[in-house]
Design a protein around this motif. Structure first.
Motif, PDB file in Angstrom:
ATOM      1  N   PRO A   1       0.834  -1.183  -0.125  1.00 19.32           N
ATOM      2  CA  PRO A   1      -0.121   0.179   0.044  1.00 19.32           C
ATOM      3  C   PRO A   1       0.759   1.339   0.035  1.00 19.32           C
ATOM      4  O   PRO A   1       2.053   1.430   0.392  1.00 19.32           O
ATOM      5  CB  PRO A   1      -0.708  -0.003   1.217  1.00 19.32           C
ATOM      6  N   LEU A   2       0.391   2.298  -0.712  1.00 23.67           N
ATOM      7  CA  LEU A   2       1.321   3.497  -0.892  1.00 23.67           C
ATOM      8  C   LEU A   2       0.217   4.712  -0.877  1.00 23.67           C
ATOM      9  O   LEU A   2      -0.702   4.860  -1.710  1.00 23.67           O
ATOM     10  CB  LEU A   2       2.114   3.457  -1.899  1.00 23.67           C
ATOM     11  N   VAL A   3       0.730   5.892  -0.273  1.00 25.93           N
ATOM     12  CA  VAL A   3      -0.094   7.214  -0.415  1.00 25.93           C
ATOM     13  C   VAL A   3       0.778   8.087  -1.042  1.00 25.93           C
ATOM     14  O   VAL A   3       1.880   8.470  -0.340  1.00 25.93           O
ATOM     15  CB  VAL A   3      -0.603   7.362   1.017  1.00 25.93           C
ATOM     16  N   TYR A   4       0.197   8.629  -1.794  1.00 20.33           N
ATOM     17  CA  TYR A   4       1.118   9.879  -2.518  1.00 20.33           C
ATOM     18  C   TYR A   4       0.696  11.039  -1.689  1.00 20.33           C
ATOM     19  O   TYR A   4      -0.170  11.841  -1.911  1.00 20.33           O
ATOM     20  CB  TYR A   4       0.925   9.969  -3.984  1.00 20.33           C
ATOM     21  N   THR A   5       1.667  11.578  -0.864  1.00 21.16           N
ATOM     22  CA  THR A   5       1.421  12.667  -0.142  1.00 21.16           C
ATOM     23  C   THR A   5       2.021  14.056  -0.440  1.00 21.16           C
ATOM     24  O   THR A   5       1.595  14.993  -0.111  1.00 21.16           O
ATOM     25  CB  THR A   5       1.962  12.568   1.521  1.00 21.16           C
ATOM     26  N   LEU A   6       2.764  13.975  -1.767  1.00 15.67           N
ATOM     27  CA  LEU A   6       3.439  15.113  -2.113  1.00 15.67           C
ATOM     28  C   LEU A   6       3.368  15.184  -3.718  1.00 15.67           C
ATOM     29  O   LEU A   6       3.435  13.976  -4.263  1.00 15.67           O
ATOM     30  CB  LEU A   6       4.972  15.348  -1.816  1.00 15.67           C
ATOM     31  N   ALA A   7       3.079  16.518  -4.322  1.00 19.16           N
ATOM     32  CA  ALA A   7       3.273  16.279  -5.702  1.00 19.16           C
ATOM     33  C   ALA A   7       4.809  16.236  -6.278  1.00 19.16           C
ATOM     34  O   ALA A   7       5.513  16.601  -5.461  1.00 19.16           O
ATOM     35  CB  ALA A   7       2.614  17.613  -6.263  1.00 19.16           C
ATOM     36  N   GLY A   8       5.143  15.716  -7.429  1.00 21.05           N
ATOM     37  CA  GLY A   8       6.357  15.671  -7.903  1.00 21.05           C
ATOM     38  C   GLY A   8       6.708  14.057  -8.106  1.00 21.05           C
ATOM     39  O   GLY A   8       5.775  13.198  -8.489  1.00 21.05           O
ATOM     40  N   VAL A   9       8.104  13.909  -8.383  1.00 26.35           N
ATOM     41  CA  VAL A   9       8.366  12.593  -8.783  1.00 26.35           C
ATOM     42  C   VAL A   9       8.931  11.655  -7.706  1.00 26.35           C
ATOM     43  O   VAL A   9       9.740  12.004  -6.917  1.00 26.35           O
ATOM     44  CB  VAL A   9       9.763  12.615 -10.161  1.00 26.35           C
ATOM     45  N   TRP A  10       8.056  10.589  -7.787  1.00 24.42           N
ATOM     46  CA  TRP A  10       8.518   9.388  -6.719  1.00 24.42           C
ATOM     47  C   TRP A  10       9.210   8.324  -7.283  1.00 24.42           C
ATOM     48  O   TRP A  10       8.990   7.894  -8.520  1.00 24.42           O
ATOM     49  CB  TRP A  10       6.931   8.732  -6.062  1.00 24.42           C
ATOM     50  N   ARG A  11      10.013   7.741  -6.375  1.00 20.77           N
ATOM     51  CA  ARG A  11      11.002   6.772  -6.946  1.00 20.77           C
ATOM     52  C   ARG A  11      10.555   5.252  -6.016  1.00 20.77           C
ATOM     53  O   ARG A  11      10.667   5.208  -4.748  1.00 20.77           O
ATOM     54  CB  ARG A  11      12.307   6.949  -6.785  1.00 20.77           C
ATOM     55  N   LEU A  12      10.085   4.320  -6.856  1.00 24.45           N
ATOM     56  CA  LEU A  12       9.782   3.129  -6.245  1.00 24.45           C
ATOM     57  C   LEU A  12      10.853   1.997  -6.599  1.00 24.45           C
ATOM     58  O   LEU A  12      11.100   1.957  -7.734  1.00 24.45           O
ATOM     59  CB  LEU A  12       8.293   2.617  -6.797  1.00 24.45           C
ATOM     60  N   SER A  13      11.641   1.602  -5.647  1.00 23.03           N
ATOM     61  CA  SER A  13      12.562   0.647  -5.729  1.00 23.03           C
ATOM     62  C   SER A  13      12.272  -0.568  -5.184  1.00 23.03           C
ATOM     63  O   SER A  13      12.130  -1.026  -3.899  1.00 23.03           O
ATOM     64  CB  SER A  13      13.931   1.000  -5.359  1.00 23.03           C
TER      65      SER A  13
END
Length: 227
Positions: free
Chosen positions: A51-63
């Protein structure tokens, strides 16, 4: 494209896999914050989710780091948009309802962004040089002044709609074309910055701010507003 606040399920499919396969997810937010969501699998190690919540605008990195059978490292970049309708900060003097009433038609879907931009433009080019009573938040306190400024912002947005440009990016025009018995030429000139029509104050802005009933409530700066 996800928006800020979206709750999603990150997923990784591993091949080959068996009971020894394990996957860990490390998430890096646009501000550099690192988190490790809990991962799980329901099919013996082939498909891993978290599960993941996007809390900020911008580019997220999932590794993803896979160990055991199918060991590998997988990276994914996810671009997250701001909350729809969220302003860019600063005072905004008109609502999308104000704009709809001003236009006498449904406003465009990007109306909020246009109102934000028009408010900033009038703030720096006009209102910063004007005198009128304000609230603690810097908003006009007199209802007549507030309405006039709101209509002026809407007038700017309407102007952008008429010229089909709100940033000046479309400010490319054609120069003179020379036609002769032998030669045919065309020169192309670019209009940028404050020379672009999109960067000019709409003519109707002056009418809204110079209404007679505002004479003793809103004092325009002659240097900033050459009307």
């Amino acid at each position: 494209m996800p928006d800020v606040g979206d709750v999603v399920t990150a997923q990784l499919v591993v091949a080959p896999y068996d009971s020894s396969t394990s996957a860990v997810l490390v998430v890096t937010a646009p501000d550099g914050t690192v988190s490790t969501p809990v991962t799980s699998t329901v099919d013996g190690g082939q498909t891993w989710t978290a599960p993941l919540v996007y809390t900020l605008a911008g580019v997220w990195r999932l590794s993803w780091t896979v160990s055991g059978t199918g060991a590998s490292v997988e990276h994914e970049l996810v671009s997250v948009a701001p909350t729809p309708g969220a302003g860019a900060g600063g005072r905004v003097y008109a609502t999308t309802t104000d704009l709809a009433n001003y236009l006498q038609e449904a406003p465009p879907l990007d109306a909020q962004q246009l109102l934000d931009a028009a408010s900033r433009m009038l703030d720096t080019r006009v209102l910063a040089y004007c005198r009128y009573d304000v609230t603690d938040l810097g908003m006009p306190s007199d209802p007549d002044v507030a309405k006039a400024i709101s209509r002026a912002v809407c007038a700017q947005v309407a102007w952008w709609g008429e010229i089909g440009d709100s940033t000046g990016a479309a400010g490319v025009g054609y120069g003179s074309v020379s036609i002769g018995s032998v030669n045919l030429g065309r020169s192309v000139t670019s209009v940028s910055g404050d020379d672009s029509a999109a960067r000019q104050l709409a003519p109707q802005v002056a009418d809204e701010l110079r209404a007679p009933h505002l004479h003793d409530k809103l004092f325009l700066g002659a240097v900033a507003v050459p009307w």
